[in-house]
Design an enzyme around this catalytic site. Structure first.
Site, PDB file in Angstrom:
ATOM      1  N   GLU A  30       7.572 -20.491  40.892  1.00  0.00           N
ATOM      2  CA  GLU A  30       6.684 -20.306  42.037  1.00  0.00           C
ATOM      3  C   GLU A  30       5.346 -20.977  41.753  1.00  0.00           C
ATOM      4  O   GLU A  30       4.810 -20.877  40.648  1.00  0.00           O
ATOM      5  CB  GLU A  30       6.477 -18.812  42.306  1.00  0.00           C
ATOM      6  CG  GLU A  30       5.587 -18.514  43.498  1.00  0.00           C
ATOM      7  CD  GLU A  30       5.444 -17.026  43.766  1.00  0.00           C
ATOM      8  OE1 GLU A  30       5.000 -16.665  44.866  1.00  0.00           O
ATOM      9  OE2 GLU A  30       5.788 -16.219  42.874  1.00  0.00           O
TER      10      GLU A  30
ATOM     11  N   ASP B 220      11.004 -13.974  50.752  1.00  0.00           N
ATOM     12  CA  ASP B 220      10.609 -12.777  50.008  1.00  0.00           C
ATOM     13  C   ASP B 220      10.646 -11.561  50.936  1.00  0.00           C
ATOM     14  O   ASP B 220       9.889 -11.484  51.907  1.00  0.00           O
ATOM     15  CB  ASP B 220       9.192 -12.970  49.453  1.00  0.00           C
ATOM     16  CG  ASP B 220       8.771 -11.845  48.525  1.00  0.00           C
ATOM     17  OD1 ASP B 220       9.546 -10.891  48.329  1.00  0.00           O
ATOM     18  OD2 ASP B 220       7.647 -11.921  47.986  1.00  0.00           O
TER      19      ASP B 220
ATOM     20  N   ASN C  82      -3.316  -7.310  39.518  1.00  0.00           N
ATOM     21  CA  ASN C  82      -3.989  -7.345  40.809  1.00  0.00           C
ATOM     22  C   ASN C  82      -4.236  -5.935  41.340  1.00  0.00           C
ATOM     23  O   ASN C  82      -3.310  -5.151  41.534  1.00  0.00           O
ATOM     24  CB  ASN C  82      -3.133  -8.141  41.801  1.00  0.00           C
ATOM     25  CG  ASN C  82      -3.927  -8.608  43.007  1.00  0.00           C
ATOM     26  OD1 ASN C  82      -5.110  -8.302  43.145  1.00  0.00           O
ATOM     27  ND2 ASN C  82      -3.277  -9.355  43.885  1.00  0.00           N
TER      28      ASN C  82
ATOM     29  N   TRP D 146       5.041  -1.651  50.233  1.00  0.00           N
ATOM     30  CA  TRP D 146       4.301  -2.810  50.698  1.00  0.00           C
ATOM     31  C   TRP D 146       4.918  -4.093  50.116  1.00  0.00           C
ATOM     32  O   TRP D 146       5.092  -5.067  50.806  1.00  0.00           O
ATOM     33  CB  TRP D 146       2.826  -2.741  50.279  1.00  0.00           C
ATOM     34  CG  TRP D 146       2.098  -3.961  50.742  1.00  0.00           C
ATOM     35  CD1 TRP D 146       1.674  -4.243  52.014  1.00  0.00           C
ATOM     36  CD2 TRP D 146       1.759  -5.120  49.974  1.00  0.00           C
ATOM     37  NE1 TRP D 146       1.086  -5.476  52.084  1.00  0.00           N
ATOM     38  CE2 TRP D 146       1.135  -6.047  50.816  1.00  0.00           C
ATOM     39  CE3 TRP D 146       1.936  -5.462  48.623  1.00  0.00           C
ATOM     40  CZ2 TRP D 146       0.676  -7.282  50.388  1.00  0.00           C
ATOM     41  CZ3 TRP D 146       1.475  -6.696  48.196  1.00  0.00           C
ATOM     42  CH2 TRP D 146       0.852  -7.597  49.070  1.00  0.00           C
TER      43      TRP D 146
ATOM     44  N   GLU E  77      14.475 -12.788  47.766  1.00  0.00           N
ATOM     45  CA  GLU E  77      13.687 -12.180  46.695  1.00  0.00           C
ATOM     46  C   GLU E  77      13.346 -10.718  46.980  1.00  0.00           C
ATOM     47  O   GLU E  77      13.042 -10.356  48.111  1.00  0.00           O
ATOM     48  CB  GLU E  77      12.398 -12.997  46.529  1.00  0.00           C
ATOM     49  CG  GLU E  77      11.419 -12.466  45.509  1.00  0.00           C
ATOM     50  CD  GLU E  77      10.116 -13.247  45.540  1.00  0.00           C
ATOM     51  OE1 GLU E  77       9.112 -12.732  45.039  1.00  0.00           O
ATOM     52  OE2 GLU E  77      10.101 -14.384  46.076  1.00  0.00           O
TER      53      GLU E  77
ATOM     54  N   HIS F 286       4.455 -21.921  49.430  1.00  0.00           N
ATOM     55  CA  HIS F 286       4.503 -20.842  50.417  1.00  0.00           C
ATOM     56  C   HIS F 286       4.144 -21.368  51.802  1.00  0.00           C
ATOM     57  O   HIS F 286       2.988 -21.722  52.052  1.00  0.00           O
ATOM     58  CB  HIS F 286       3.516 -19.742  50.062  1.00  0.00           C
ATOM     59  CG  HIS F 286       3.881 -18.980  48.829  1.00  0.00           C
ATOM     60  ND1 HIS F 286       3.319 -17.755  48.536  1.00  0.00           N
ATOM     61  CD2 HIS F 286       4.734 -19.241  47.824  1.00  0.00           C
ATOM     62  CE1 HIS F 286       3.810 -17.310  47.391  1.00  0.00           C
ATOM     63  NE2 HIS F 286       4.662 -18.207  46.937  1.00  0.00           N
TER      64      HIS F 286
ATOM     65  N   ARG G 291       9.164 -21.558  50.229  1.00  0.00           N
ATOM     66  CA  ARG G 291       9.367 -20.182  50.690  1.00  0.00           C
ATOM     67  C   ARG G 291       8.813 -20.049  52.093  1.00  0.00           C
ATOM     68  O   ARG G 291       7.691 -20.509  52.361  1.00  0.00           O
ATOM     69  CB  ARG G 291       8.644 -19.201  49.760  1.00  0.00           C
ATOM     70  CG  ARG G 291       9.045 -17.748  49.978  1.00  0.00           C
ATOM     71  CD  ARG G 291       8.166 -16.796  49.191  1.00  0.00           C
ATOM     72  NE  ARG G 291       6.924 -16.510  49.884  1.00  0.00           N
ATOM     73  CZ  ARG G 291       6.064 -15.549  49.513  1.00  0.00           C
ATOM     74  NH1 ARG G 291       6.310 -14.827  48.439  1.00  0.00           N
ATOM     75  NH2 ARG G 291       4.958 -15.357  50.190  1.00  0.00           N
TER      76      ARG G 291
ATOM     77  N   ARG H 174      12.702 -12.912  37.747  1.00  0.00           N
ATOM     78  CA  ARG H 174      11.368 -13.394  38.098  1.00  0.00           C
ATOM     79  C   ARG H 174      10.254 -12.836  37.216  1.00  0.00           C
ATOM     80  O   ARG H 174       9.067 -12.980  37.510  1.00  0.00           O
ATOM     81  CB  ARG H 174      11.067 -13.077  39.563  1.00  0.00           C
ATOM     82  CG  ARG H 174      12.081 -13.707  40.527  1.00  0.00           C
ATOM     83  CD  ARG H 174      11.507 -13.887  41.904  1.00  0.00           C
ATOM     84  NE  ARG H 174      10.419 -14.836  41.890  1.00  0.00           N
ATOM     85  CZ  ARG H 174       9.144 -14.548  42.169  1.00  0.00           C
ATOM     86  NH1 ARG H 174       8.794 -13.306  42.482  1.00  0.00           N
ATOM     87  NH2 ARG H 174       8.219 -15.478  42.133  1.00  0.00           N
TER      88      ARG H 174
ATOM     89  N   ASP I  16      -2.330 -14.226  42.050  1.00  0.00           N
ATOM     90  CA  ASP I  16      -2.799 -13.112  41.244  1.00  0.00           C
ATOM     91  C   ASP I  16      -2.504 -13.346  39.764  1.00  0.00           C
ATOM     92  O   ASP I  16      -2.844 -12.517  38.925  1.00  0.00           O
ATOM     93  CB  ASP I  16      -2.202 -11.781  41.715  1.00  0.00           C
ATOM     94  CG  ASP I  16      -0.692 -11.737  41.641  1.00  0.00           C
ATOM     95  OD1 ASP I  16      -0.061 -12.808  41.529  1.00  0.00           O
ATOM     96  OD2 ASP I  16      -0.138 -10.625  41.695  1.00  0.00           O
TER      97      ASP I  16
ATOM     98  N   HIS J 111      10.063  -8.511  49.720  1.00  0.00           N
ATOM     99  CA  HIS J 111       8.966  -7.718  49.147  1.00  0.00           C
ATOM    100  C   HIS J 111       9.293  -6.229  49.078  1.00  0.00           C
ATOM    101  O   HIS J 111       8.473  -5.376  49.412  1.00  0.00           O
ATOM    102  CB  HIS J 111       7.662  -7.949  49.915  1.00  0.00           C
ATOM    103  CG  HIS J 111       6.469  -8.032  49.002  1.00  0.00           C
ATOM    104  ND1 HIS J 111       5.465  -7.110  49.000  1.00  0.00           N
ATOM    105  CD2 HIS J 111       6.149  -8.929  48.046  1.00  0.00           C
ATOM    106  CE1 HIS J 111       4.557  -7.420  48.092  1.00  0.00           C
ATOM    107  NE2 HIS J 111       4.954  -8.541  47.498  1.00  0.00           N
TER     108      HIS J 111
ATOM    109  N   GLU K 100       9.326  -9.709  39.572  1.00  0.00           N
ATOM    110  CA  GLU K 100       7.928 -10.064  39.359  1.00  0.00           C
ATOM    111  C   GLU K 100       7.097  -8.881  38.884  1.00  0.00           C
ATOM    112  O   GLU K 100       6.058  -9.073  38.245  1.00  0.00           O
ATOM    113  CB  GLU K 100       7.316 -10.653  40.631  1.00  0.00           C
ATOM    114  CG  GLU K 100       7.100  -9.682  41.775  1.00  0.00           C
ATOM    115  CD  GLU K 100       6.524 -10.368  43.007  1.00  0.00           C
ATOM    116  OE1 GLU K 100       5.571  -9.832  43.578  1.00  0.00           O
ATOM    117  OE2 GLU K 100       7.037 -11.435  43.381  1.00  0.00           O
TER     118      GLU K 100
ATOM    119  N   HIS L 276       7.452 -15.562  38.620  1.00  0.00           N
ATOM    120  CA  HIS L 276       6.394 -15.290  39.584  1.00  0.00           C
ATOM    121  C   HIS L 276       5.226 -16.240  39.326  1.00  0.00           C
ATOM    122  O   HIS L 276       4.908 -16.528  38.182  1.00  0.00           O
ATOM    123  CB  HIS L 276       5.969 -13.831  39.411  1.00  0.00           C
ATOM    124  CG  HIS L 276       4.869 -13.375  40.308  1.00  0.00           C
ATOM    125  ND1 HIS L 276       4.929 -13.464  41.676  1.00  0.00           N
ATOM    126  CD2 HIS L 276       3.679 -12.792  40.028  1.00  0.00           C
ATOM    127  CE1 HIS L 276       3.831 -12.949  42.205  1.00  0.00           C
ATOM    128  NE2 HIS L 276       3.052 -12.548  41.228  1.00  0.00           N
TER     129      HIS L 276
ATOM    130  N   TYR M 249       3.605  -8.944  55.275  1.00  0.00           N
ATOM    131  CA  TYR M 249       3.421  -9.590  53.978  1.00  0.00           C
ATOM    132  C   TYR M 249       3.717 -11.091  54.059  1.00  0.00           C
ATOM    133  O   TYR M 249       4.669 -11.524  54.716  1.00  0.00           O
ATOM    134  CB  TYR M 249       4.334  -8.962  52.925  1.00  0.00           C
ATOM    135  CG  TYR M 249       4.412  -9.805  51.672  1.00  0.00           C
ATOM    136  CD1 TYR M 249       3.386  -9.754  50.736  1.00  0.00           C
ATOM    137  CD2 TYR M 249       5.458 -10.698  51.474  1.00  0.00           C
ATOM    138  CE1 TYR M 249       3.414 -10.557  49.610  1.00  0.00           C
ATOM    139  CE2 TYR M 249       5.493 -11.503  50.354  1.00  0.00           C
ATOM    140  CZ  TYR M 249       4.473 -11.428  49.425  1.00  0.00           C
ATOM    141  OH  TYR M 249       4.507 -12.243  48.333  1.00  0.00           O
TER     142      TYR M 249
END
Length: 402
Positions: A339, A210, A37, A402, A236, A122, A147, A283, A316, A212, A262, A312, A159
């Site tokens: 996921e 998550d 991605n 991010w 996560e 999600h 999640r 993951r 994406d 992130h 991931e 994951h 996020y």
């Protein structure tokens, strides 16, 4: 069975996907996902300029040798672009081998270890109330695991919170969007989210979250400890894992289960985490960790330490990767969860597939191969569109994770 041709197909039915198609002299072809991605064209070039010329004339059945040829033979190995390209080749070759055998892919891996694959969806919202309502929708759809992500008071965006609740795509601009992040606001707000969810829904469903990669190890330890009363299935990506030892500090302070991986590309990225039992779920996934051949090695190492898989599966990853992952999931003995972020109708039309969702579970299907194809004529109607993932800055302007 000789490889006679290989081609890269780039399409954007709502978001960019890179697909490798390998053809053989017996008329059997296979496809593999090659999407990174925000860096899609880098993988396409790696395949077209460096990998495909080395494939022509090789025996498509020799998956192990081809994997090692592309990994060891590159010299400048590892990294997301190299390993994604290898994964695309590997997935396509497993697809070919299973089609040649007339069997679903999971049968070549050793058969089923379970009848279905538990997945999580999600749920997200602008605030706790909206997130709670979205969790209720996922429960109504039959999900056993959800999640949960929520907007944070005082931050314009964060996020995991999307305008379109079902089809989240964070790569949102021709240049990276810059978001503002506050760890302090996040740490104060997140426990309130899960307190509200458990108060409303009880403990009959698994809840996941998550982070992130946004916290330091000690901040992650604080969050994990504060979430213990709400019994998360996992927390996560609590902190960046380039330094695998960082998870030791988190582990010392909380029993909230930890998941990471991931963005991992090889077994070396998670070796210490697994061997030192610093995580509970790995993951890594088919497309970014070198394909089914390499992901099997990661899972086998993890099984020695009672670490389970949790691949994951955001959008994406194309349906090609999801299909391959489900065959892996239904075989792998130490499976944890998968996921499952649903693709758009346009994407599903470009990638017709045999897998299906039912009562919180995914079923890979029993057609020969991994069960996912690509409609090349339809794919051509959706040309590539440059799109970047966002970046984060702290409130003082410092660039952050991010």
């Amino acid at each position: 069975m000789k490889i006679t041709r290989a081609s890269v197909i780039i399409t954007c039915p709502g978001r960019n996907f890179v697909t490798l198609k390998i053809e053989t002299d017996e008329g059997i072809y296979g496809i593999g996902d090659a999407t990174v991605n925000g860096r899609e064209l880098a993988v396409a070039s790696y395949l077209e300029d460096h990998v495909i010329p080395c494939l022509i004339g090789r025996d498509a059945h020799q998956i192990e040798d081809i994997w090692n040829y592309l990994y060891r033979g590159a010299y400048w190995r590892r990294g997301p672009i190299t390993m994604c390209a290898i994964a695309a080749v590997d997935t396509a070759l497993w697809d070919i081998k299973a089609k040649a055998a007339g069997l679903p892919l999971y049968q070549l891996l050793g058969g089923k270890s379970r009848e279905a694959v538990m997945v999580y969806g999600h749920a997200n919202g602008r605030d706790i109330e909206e997130t709670s309502d979205e969790v209720a929708k996922y429960i109504d759809m039959g999900y056993k695991a959800i999640r949960a992500q929520s907007g944070i008071p005082g931050l314009a965006s964060t996020y995991g919170v999307a305008k379109d609740k079902m089809y989240y795509e964070p790569a949102d601009g021709a240049l990276p969007t810059e978001n503002i992040w506050s760890t302090e606001k996040y740490l104060d707000h997140t426990p309130k989210l899960f307190e509200a969810l458990r108060d409303r829904f009880g403990f009959d469903h698994h809840l996941l979250h998550d982070v992130h990669h946004r916290l330091t190890p000690i901040e992650a330890a604080r969050l994990g400890k504060s979430l213990e009363p709400y019994r998360l299935f996992w927390m996560e990506d609590a902190t960046p894992a380039e330094n695998q030892e960082a998870f030791r500090l988190i582990r010392q302070h909380t029993v909230t289960p930890l998941a990471v991986g991931e963005i991992f590309n090889t077994i070396w990225d998670c070796k210490d985490l697994i061997q030192n039992q610093l995580i509970d779920y790995i993951r890594a996934t088919v497309v970014h960790a070198g394909g089914i051949t390499h992901l099997r090695r990661i899972a086998d190492l993890a099984s020695l330490y009672q670490v389970r898989t949790g691949c994951h599966g955001a959008t994406d990853l194309s349906p090609v990767c999801m299909g391959a992952a489900l065959h892996f999931d239904i075989w792998v003995p130490n499976f944890g969860i998968q996921e499952y972020m649903r693709h758009t109708a346009e994407t599903d039309e470009v990638f017709p597939h045999s897998y299906r969702f039912e009562k919180g579970m995914l079923y890979p299907g029993d057609v020969p191969g991994h069960g996912v194809d690509i409609d090349e004529k339809l794919a051509a109607k959706y040309p590539y569109q440059r799109a970047f993932l966002p970046v984060n800055r702290l409130e003082d302007g410092t660039l952050w994770h991010w």
